[in-house]
Motif scaffolding. Structure first.
Motif, PDB file in Angstrom:
ATOM      1  N   VAL A  13     -17.617  10.659  34.374  1.00 20.91           N
ATOM      2  CA  VAL A  13     -16.902   9.449  34.789  1.00 20.91           C
ATOM      3  C   VAL A  13     -16.663   9.470  36.304  1.00 20.91           C
ATOM      4  N   ALA A  14     -16.356  10.652  36.849  1.00 21.49           N
ATOM      5  CA  ALA A  14     -16.166  10.767  38.304  1.00 21.49           C
ATOM      6  C   ALA A  14     -17.470  10.482  39.043  1.00 21.49           C
ATOM      7  N   VAL A  15     -18.581  10.950  38.491  1.00 27.84           N
ATOM      8  CA  VAL A  15     -19.887  10.663  39.111  1.00 27.84           C
ATOM      9  C   VAL A  15     -20.173   9.169  39.009  1.00 27.84           C
ATOM     10  N   ARG A  16     -19.925   8.607  37.840  1.00 20.84           N
ATOM     11  CA  ARG A  16     -20.197   7.181  37.613  1.00 20.84           C
ATOM     12  C   ARG A  16     -19.328   6.288  38.498  1.00 20.84           C
ATOM     13  N   ASP A  17     -18.017   6.552  38.516  1.00 22.90           N
ATOM     14  CA  ASP A  17     -17.089   5.641  39.177  1.00 22.90           C
ATOM     15  C   ASP A  17     -16.927   5.895  40.668  1.00 22.90           C
ATOM     16  N   ALA A  18     -17.019   7.165  41.081  1.00 23.57           N
ATOM     17  CA  ALA A  18     -16.724   7.487  42.483  1.00 23.57           C
ATOM     18  C   ALA A  18     -17.880   8.177  43.201  1.00 23.57           C
ATOM     19  N   ARG A  19     -19.019   8.305  42.508  1.00 20.62           N
ATOM     20  CA  ARG A  19     -20.174   9.034  43.090  1.00 20.62           C
ATOM     21  C   ARG A  19     -19.691  10.400  43.600  1.00 20.62           C
ATOM     22  N   ASP A  20     -18.865  11.057  42.800  1.00 20.65           N
ATOM     23  CA  ASP A  20     -18.238  12.335  43.146  1.00 20.65           C
ATOM     24  C   ASP A  20     -19.283  13.444  43.154  1.00 20.65           C
ATOM     25  N   GLU A  21     -19.646  13.911  44.344  1.00 25.00           N
ATOM     26  CA  GLU A  21     -20.684  14.930  44.487  1.00 25.00           C
ATOM     27  C   GLU A  21     -20.269  16.273  43.897  1.00 25.00           C
ATOM     28  N   ALA A  22     -19.004  16.649  44.038  1.00 23.77           N
ATOM     29  CA  ALA A  22     -18.527  17.921  43.475  1.00 23.77           C
ATOM     30  C   ALA A  22     -18.639  17.894  41.951  1.00 23.77           C
ATOM     31  N   ALA A  23     -18.294  16.785  41.347  1.00 26.04           N
ATOM     32  CA  ALA A  23     -18.420  16.653  39.889  1.00 26.04           C
ATOM     33  C   ALA A  23     -19.887  16.722  39.487  1.00 26.04           C
ATOM     34  N   PHE A  24     -20.754  16.080  40.269  1.00 24.38           N
ATOM     35  CA  PHE A  24     -22.183  16.119  39.954  1.00 24.38           C
ATOM     36  C   PHE A  24     -22.733  17.540  40.078  1.00 24.38           C
ATOM     37  N   ILE A  25     -22.287  18.279  41.072  1.00 22.57           N
ATOM     38  CA  ILE A  25     -22.730  19.675  41.235  1.00 22.57           C
ATOM     39  C   ILE A  25     -22.340  20.481  39.994  1.00 22.57           C
ATOM     40  N   ARG A  26     -21.165  20.250  39.457  1.00 21.78           N
ATOM     41  CA  ARG A  26     -20.747  20.946  38.228  1.00 21.78           C
ATOM     42  C   ARG A  26     -21.629  20.536  37.046  1.00 21.78           C
ATOM     43  N   VAL A  27     -21.894  19.244  36.919  1.00 20.69           N
ATOM     44  CA  VAL A  27     -22.757  18.745  35.839  1.00 20.69           C
ATOM     45  C   VAL A  27     -24.152  19.342  35.991  1.00 20.69           C
ATOM     46  N   PHE A  28     -24.670  19.312  37.205  1.00 25.41           N
ATOM     47  CA  PHE A  28     -26.011  19.853  37.476  1.00 25.41           C
ATOM     48  C   PHE A  28     -26.058  21.347  37.141  1.00 25.41           C
ATOM     49  N   GLY A  29     -25.056  22.090  37.588  1.00 21.24           N
ATOM     50  CA  GLY A  29     -25.020  23.527  37.345  1.00 21.24           C
ATOM     51  C   GLY A  29     -24.965  23.874  35.868  1.00 21.24           C
ATOM     52  N   HIS A  30     -24.278  23.057  35.102  1.00 25.58           N
ATOM     53  CA  HIS A  30     -24.165  23.321  33.668  1.00 25.58           C
ATOM     54  C   HIS A  30     -25.408  22.856  32.912  1.00 25.58           C
ATOM     55  N   PHE A  31     -25.837  21.621  33.144  1.00 26.31           N
ATOM     56  CA  PHE A  31     -26.903  21.038  32.336  1.00 26.31           C
ATOM     57  C   PHE A  31     -28.308  21.370  32.832  1.00 26.31           C
ATOM     58  N   GLY A  32     -28.484  21.651  34.127  1.00 30.13           N
ATOM     59  CA  GLY A  32     -29.818  21.960  34.639  1.00 30.13           C
ATOM     60  C   GLY A  32     -30.521  23.053  33.856  1.00 30.13           C
ATOM     61  N   PRO A  33     -29.929  24.248  33.723  1.00 29.22           N
ATOM     62  CA  PRO A  33     -30.589  25.319  32.972  1.00 29.22           C
ATOM     63  C   PRO A  33     -30.766  24.980  31.486  1.00 29.22           C
ATOM     64  N   ARG A  34     -29.837  24.245  30.923  1.00 33.05           N
ATOM     65  CA  ARG A  34     -29.933  23.890  29.504  1.00 33.05           C
ATOM     66  C   ARG A  34     -31.051  22.886  29.256  1.00 33.05           C
ATOM     67  N   VAL A  35     -31.205  21.928  30.153  1.00 38.43           N
ATOM     68  CA  VAL A  35     -32.297  20.959  30.030  1.00 38.43           C
ATOM     69  C   VAL A  35     -33.637  21.680  30.194  1.00 38.43           C
ATOM     70  N   LYS A  36     -33.722  22.583  31.171  1.00 36.45           N
ATOM     71  CA  LYS A  36     -34.958  23.343  31.365  1.00 36.45           C
ATOM     72  C   LYS A  36     -35.294  24.149  30.107  1.00 36.45           C
ATOM     73  N   ALA A  37     -34.313  24.819  29.528  1.00 39.30           N
ATOM     74  CA  ALA A  37     -34.535  25.607  28.308  1.00 39.30           C
ATOM     75  C   ALA A  37     -34.975  24.702  27.155  1.00 39.30           C
ATOM     76  N   PHE A  38     -34.354  23.543  27.030  1.00 42.53           N
ATOM     77  CA  PHE A  38     -34.729  22.577  26.001  1.00 42.53           C
ATOM     78  C   PHE A  38     -36.197  22.172  26.163  1.00 42.53           C
TER      79      PHE A  38
END
Length: 179
Positions: A13-38
Motif C-alpha cells: 500500500v505504501a508503494v502504491r499510494d506514496a511510491r515509497d522506495e524503502a517499502a519497495f526495497i523490503r518487498v523486493f528483498g523478500h519476494f525477489g528470491p522467492r519469485v526466482k525460486a518459483f
C-alpha cells in the motif's frame, strides 16, 4: 486486513499510494528470491529466472497503482505477475526469429501422424461438445480466447473461485474423455 493477517500489505500500500522506495526495497528483498525460486521450480534456468524475477519486481513497481488489497494478498498478486511473465517468456521462446525460419520446401509430414492428429482433434471436439455448457464456455474463453481467470471473472461476473473450479472440473472431464 492487518499486517498480522496478511504480511506485506502495508508495504504494498505504501508503494502504491506514496511510491515509497524503502517499502519497495523490503518487498523486493523478500519476494525477489522467492519469485526466482518459483520460476526455477517451473523449469527455467537460473540466469533466465533471475532476469525474469527482476522484470516481475519492476512490473510490481510500475503497476503498484493497480494493487487492490481487498482482491488479493501481495504474494498472490506478485506471483500472478510472475506466472504471467513466465508464460510470456515461454511464448517468446517458442516463436522463431525470422532468421531461424526454414527456407525452401518443408518435409512432408508422416501420413500416420497426420491421421493421428486428425483423430485426436475430432475426439477433443466431441469431448468439448459433451462438456456442460457452463464449463465449455469457460474452457473456450481460457484456452481459445486466451483470457486469464481474472479476465474471465471480470467478463462474466462470476467469482474467481467458481471460474477456477469449473475449469478444473472441465479439464478433468476432458482428460478422461481423451484416454
Amino acid at each position: 486486513m492487518t499486517n498480522e493477517v496478511v504480511p506485506w500489505v502495508d508495504d504494498m500500500v505504501a508503494v502504491r499510494d506514496a511510491r515509497d522506495e524503502a517499502a519497495f526495497i523490503r518487498v523486493f528483498g523478500h519476494f525477489g528470491p522467492r519469485v526466482k525460486a518459483f520460476l526455477m521450480r517451473t523449469g527455467m534456468d537460473a540466469a533466465l529466472a533471475e532476469e525474469c524475477a527482476q522484470e516481475v519486481l519492476v512490473t510490481v513497481w510500475n503497476k503498484a497503482h493497480l494493487y487492490d488489497a481487498t482482491r488479493a494478498s501481495p504474494s498472490t498478486w506478485i506471483f500472478t505477475i510472475a506466472r504471467n511473465k513466465k508464460i510470456d517468456v515461454l511464448r517468446k521462446q517458442r516463436r522463431p526469429e525470422p532468421e531461424d525460419l526454414p527456407w525452401g520446401p518443408e518435409a512432408e509430414p508422416d501420413q500416420a501422424e497426420v491421421i493421428g492428429l486428425q483423430q485426436e482433434s475430432e475426439q477433443l471436439g466431441r469431448a468439448l461438445r459433451d462438456l456442460p455448457e457452463k464449463q465449455r464456455e469457460l474452457i473456450e474463453k481460457a484456452y481459445f480466447g486466451e483470457l486469464s481467470h481474472s479476465e474471465i471473472a471480470d467478463q462474466t461476473g462470476l467469482p474467481l473461485g467458481t471460474i477456477k473450479s469449473r475449469i478444473r472440473l472441465a479439464l478433468e472431464r476432458l482428460r478422461h474423455s481423451m484416454k
